[in-house]
Design an enzyme around this catalytic site. Structure first.
Site, PDB file in Angstrom:
ATOM      1  N   LYS A 152      45.098  32.225  26.691  1.00 13.60           N
ATOM      2  CA  LYS A 152      44.599  32.046  28.051  1.00 13.60           C
ATOM      3  C   LYS A 152      43.072  32.156  28.031  1.00 13.60           C
ATOM      4  CE  LYS A 152      43.250  34.262  31.430  1.00 13.60           C
ATOM      5  NZ  LYS A 152      42.262  33.298  31.933  1.00 13.60           N
ATOM      6  N   THR A 207      35.233  45.898  30.004  1.00 15.12           N
ATOM      7  CA  THR A 207      35.916  47.178  29.801  1.00 15.12           C
ATOM      8  C   THR A 207      36.884  47.439  30.955  1.00 15.12           C
ATOM      9  OG1 THR A 207      34.174  48.064  28.418  1.00 15.12           O
ATOM     10  CG2 THR A 207      35.511  49.682  29.583  1.00 15.12           C
ATOM     11  N   VAL A 209      38.657  45.274  32.831  1.00 11.40           N
ATOM     12  CA  VAL A 209      39.920  44.536  32.673  1.00 11.40           C
ATOM     13  C   VAL A 209      40.675  45.053  31.442  1.00 11.40           C
ATOM     14  CG1 VAL A 209      40.952  42.268  32.246  1.00 11.40           C
ATOM     15  CG2 VAL A 209      39.136  42.509  33.937  1.00 11.40           C
ATOM     16  N   GLU A 227      38.524  44.098  22.636  1.00  9.55           N
ATOM     17  CA  GLU A 227      37.106  43.985  22.272  1.00  9.55           C
ATOM     18  C   GLU A 227      36.361  43.889  23.594  1.00  9.55           C
ATOM     19  OE1 GLU A 227      33.735  43.019  21.973  1.00  9.55           O
ATOM     20  OE2 GLU A 227      34.312  41.012  21.306  1.00  9.55           O
ATOM     21  N   CYS A 261      28.490  40.570  24.155  1.00  8.21           N
ATOM     22  CA  CYS A 261      28.890  41.986  24.106  1.00  8.21           C
ATOM     23  C   CYS A 261      28.082  42.741  23.067  1.00  8.21           C
ATOM     24  CB  CYS A 261      30.380  42.105  23.831  1.00  8.21           C
ATOM     25  SG  CYS A 261      30.942  41.023  22.530  1.00  8.21           S
ATOM     26  N   GLU A 354      26.430  47.537  31.397  1.00 12.61           N
ATOM     27  CA  GLU A 354      26.297  46.291  30.646  1.00 12.61           C
ATOM     28  C   GLU A 354      25.811  45.217  31.626  1.00 12.61           C
ATOM     29  OE1 GLU A 354      29.945  44.323  29.233  1.00 12.61           O
ATOM     30  OE2 GLU A 354      28.875  43.922  27.368  1.00 12.61           O
TER      31      GLU A 354
HETATM   32  P1  NDP Z   1      36.804  39.597  32.462  1.00 11.53           P
HETATM   33  O1  NDP Z   1      37.089  40.789  31.650  1.00 11.53           O
HETATM   34  O2  NDP Z   1      37.212  39.590  33.882  1.00 11.53           O
HETATM   35  O3  NDP Z   1      37.447  38.285  31.806  1.00 11.53           O
HETATM   36  C1  NDP Z   1      37.872  38.162  30.468  1.00 11.53           C
HETATM   37  C2  NDP Z   1      39.232  37.458  30.401  1.00 11.53           C
HETATM   38  O4  NDP Z   1      40.217  38.275  31.034  1.00 11.53           O
HETATM   39  C3  NDP Z   1      39.268  36.134  31.167  1.00 11.53           C
HETATM   40  O5  NDP Z   1      40.117  35.225  30.505  1.00 11.53           O
HETATM   41  C4  NDP Z   1      39.863  36.550  32.484  1.00 11.53           C
HETATM   42  O6  NDP Z   1      40.461  35.476  33.180  1.00 11.53           O
HETATM   43  C5  NDP Z   1      40.901  37.548  32.047  1.00 11.53           C
HETATM   44  N1  NDP Z   1      41.343  38.467  33.090  1.00 11.53           N
HETATM   45  C6  NDP Z   1      40.711  38.823  34.230  1.00 11.53           C
HETATM   46  N2  NDP Z   1      41.469  39.699  34.950  1.00 11.53           N
HETATM   47  C7  NDP Z   1      42.595  39.909  34.236  1.00 11.53           C
HETATM   48  C8  NDP Z   1      43.761  40.701  34.432  1.00 11.53           C
HETATM   49  N3  NDP Z   1      43.904  41.481  35.511  1.00 11.53           N
HETATM   50  N4  NDP Z   1      44.740  40.669  33.509  1.00 11.53           N
HETATM   51  C9  NDP Z   1      44.600  39.916  32.387  1.00 11.53           C
HETATM   52  N5  NDP Z   1      43.533  39.124  32.165  1.00 11.53           N
HETATM   53  C10 NDP Z   1      42.526  39.129  33.051  1.00 11.53           C
HETATM   54  O7  NDP Z   1      35.283  39.352  32.363  1.00 11.53           O
HETATM   55  P2  NDP Z   1      34.406  38.408  33.329  1.00 11.53           P
HETATM   56  O8  NDP Z   1      34.506  37.089  32.750  1.00 11.53           O
HETATM   57  O9  NDP Z   1      34.791  38.505  34.752  1.00 11.53           O
HETATM   58  O10 NDP Z   1      32.997  39.081  33.181  1.00 11.53           O
HETATM   59  C11 NDP Z   1      32.681  40.277  33.891  1.00 11.53           C
HETATM   60  C12 NDP Z   1      31.878  41.183  33.025  1.00 11.53           C
HETATM   61  O11 NDP Z   1      32.638  41.521  31.875  1.00 11.53           O
HETATM   62  C13 NDP Z   1      30.616  40.589  32.450  1.00 11.53           C
HETATM   63  O12 NDP Z   1      29.576  40.652  33.353  1.00 11.53           O
HETATM   64  C14 NDP Z   1      30.430  41.433  31.253  1.00 11.53           C
HETATM   65  O13 NDP Z   1      29.806  42.655  31.618  1.00 11.53           O
HETATM   66  C15 NDP Z   1      31.799  41.707  30.755  1.00 11.53           C
HETATM   67  N6  NDP Z   1      32.259  40.782  29.699  1.00 11.53           N
HETATM   68  C16 NDP Z   1      32.243  41.203  28.422  1.00 11.53           C
HETATM   69  C17 NDP Z   1      32.624  40.339  27.422  1.00 11.53           C
HETATM   70  C18 NDP Z   1      32.605  40.744  26.022  1.00 11.53           C
HETATM   71  O14 NDP Z   1      32.543  39.886  25.153  1.00 11.53           O
HETATM   72  N7  NDP Z   1      32.714  42.009  25.730  1.00 11.53           N
HETATM   73  C19 NDP Z   1      33.011  38.976  27.681  1.00 11.53           C
HETATM   74  C20 NDP Z   1      33.040  38.616  29.076  1.00 11.53           C
HETATM   75  C21 NDP Z   1      32.656  39.520  30.015  1.00 11.53           C
HETATM   76  P3  NDP Z   1      39.654  34.610  34.274  1.00 11.53           P
HETATM   77  O15 NDP Z   1      38.219  34.763  34.003  1.00 11.53           O
HETATM   78  O16 NDP Z   1      40.169  33.254  34.022  1.00 11.53           O
HETATM   79  O17 NDP Z   1      40.054  35.127  35.594  1.00 11.53           O
END
Ligand code: NDP
Length: 453
Positions: A152, A207, A209, A227, A261, A354
């Protein structure tokens, strides 16, 4: 339909069907049906299929790079590097099916040995910052170990994942081995987490989610690797090659517009070297080329979305100590100029959260002990750097900093051949490197009695 926006223009790049929980159920069912045959493929044949998949991706390298650059708003040079890494990752794990080794263990009355069994259907939930690269770190070892997968991707960046599913079929992987569902995390991601037929979830993202995934997975005792976020320290001692440290600091925090990250978003500088370091840093930030992702000269593109830009801007409000401000284009696109705040206290919000955007916080320190204390004073522990010409000090600090990946006199974090992952609330489990298949297998112990009863 899911409207995919191009961050550099704010225009619609593509529309794709938006998957629902029912689509996830159907994908899991297909992946489950495909599993017995996939795990039964002879190791050498599975290796050959993964090698062929790497070749097919390599053949489509330009197409995938442009797609990734446009969808994620990243410089085309970076996108090419990432798709190259996808190819390398599949090549590397093509070696794994024939190296899933077990142990023989001395026991009385027979033979004790272990085998590594695949888990079944694995759910992969990935973010928008390095869409296909991060997916490949999970896909390749999961498939090599004999699992089938349901991927996904983030809703904002589903395009290379959807194309990947087509290329997997083109390479000869059987139907159902790789399923991709492009839909919202709260619905499709959450369904993967609760689904009784999904044996494991591998997640990269925030973190927050990650926490909800760990909690949700507990209901079915699902295996989970996480991660998550970071707030990594780039520690610059006064005896370092300051010019080199300053020249490479922007890349370490403004790369991918800070949406990384591993971003070294806290730059810890020994007080005696602060002025010289800031002077050299300003030069480097001024030289950073921010603009059209498809321009070969571009080093930094826009942020992923209007929401992300708003979130990042909240760290650069009225009383923020802005010391350096680079440039960014005007007009359409989610642009944000690279920004350095100095001096920042490690208690300030800019040092604790972050930011996930091109904002760096410079935090002065007094001595080695304070540098270590500051570096560790965070809930995160993903990456980091140490700059010094004193080798013993570098190794002392490397051992003391609570983080999963560190580099000395360099800012690298991720290599296909070395483990990657976090301490503390940056997550658990390791990706990449020689042991990544451990996270996609169970150890089974078998005892064969050889003595008569
Ligand atoms: P998310 O953690 O929301 O998204 C990461 C993935 O998880 C996406 O595919 C998202 O789907 C999915 N997801 C969201 N909610 C759920 C849930 N309840 N259950 C299962 N899967 C879920 O990160 P964001 O993209 O919203 O970014 C927000 C913040 O997260 C950033 O500003 C940053 O601080 C951090 N981040 C860190 C990352 C890293 O590499 N460590 C990567 C991305 C973000 P969808 O987006 O399709 O809804």
């Amino acid at each position: 339909m899911l409207r995919v926006i191009e961050p550099a223009t704010e225009e619609v790049l593509a529309e794709v069907p938006r998957a629902t929980a029912a689509d996830v159920d159907a994908a899991v069912a297909r992946a489950r049906a495909a599993w017995p045959a996939w795990r039964a493929v002879a190791p050498g044949d599975r290796a050959a299929l993964l090698r062929r998949l790497a070749d097919v991706i390599a053949k489509h390298h330009d197409e995938l790079s442009v797609l990734e650059a446009r969808n994620a708003g990243k410089p085309i040079g970076d996108a090419r590097g990432e798709i190259g890494m996808v190819v390398d990752t599949f090549r590397y794990y093509a070696g794994a099916p024939e190296r899933l080794l077990g142990d023989t263990i001395p026991v009385a009355g027979g033979l004790g040995f272990t085998v590594r069994e695949p888990l079944g259907v694995v759910g992969l939930i990935t973010p928008w910052n390095f869409p296909l690269a991060i997916a490949s770190w999970k896909l390749a070892p999961a498939l090599a170990a004999g699992n089938t997968v349901v991927l996904k991707p983030a809703e904002l960046t589903p395009l290379t994942a959807l194309r990947f599913a087509e290329l997997a079929l083109e390479a000869g992987l059987p139907e159902g081995v790789v399923e991709v569902v492009a839909g919202p995390g709260s619905e499709c991601g959450a369904r993967l987490v609760e689904h009784p037929d999904v044996a494991k979830v591998a997640f990269t993202g925030s973190t927050e989610v990650g926490r909800s995934i760990a909690a949700g997975a507990a209901a079915t005792i699902k295996r989970v690797t996480l991660e998550l976020g970071g707030k990594s320290a780039n520690i610059v001692f006064a005896d370092a090659d300051l010019e080199q440290a300053a020249a490479s600091a922007p890349g370490a925090v403004f790369g991918n517009a800070g949406q990384d990250c591993c971003a070294r978003s806290r730059i810890l500088v020994e007080r005696g070297a602060l002025d010289r370091f800031m002077e050299a840093l300003e030069e480097a930030v001024d030289a950073l080329q921010v603009g059209d992702p498809l321009d070969e000269a571009t080093q930094m593109g826009p942020l992923i979305s209007a929401g992300q830009r708003e979130q990042v801007a909240s760290f650069v409000n009225g009383d923020a100590p802005i010391a350096i401000r680079g440039s960014a284009p005007d007009g359409p696109g989610f642009w944000f100029a690279p920004t350095v705040l100095c001096p920042v206290s490690n208690d300030d919000r800019a040092a604790r959260e972050e930011i996930f955007g091109p904002v760096a916080a410079v935090i002065p320190f007094r001595d080695e002990a304070e540098a270590i204390a500051l570096a560790n004073d965070t809930i995160y522990g993903l990456s980091g750097s140490i700059w010094t010409r004193d080798g013993a000090k570098a190794l002392r600090v490397a051992r003391a900093v609570e983080t999963g990946v560190l580099s000395i006199n360099s800012n690298t974090s991720v290599r296909v051949s070395t483990p990657f992952g976090g301490f503390k609330q940056s997550g658990y489990g390791r990706e990449l490197g020689p042991h990544a298949t451990d996270a996609y297998t169970e150890v089974k112990t078998v005892y064969y009695a050889t003595e008569g009863r």
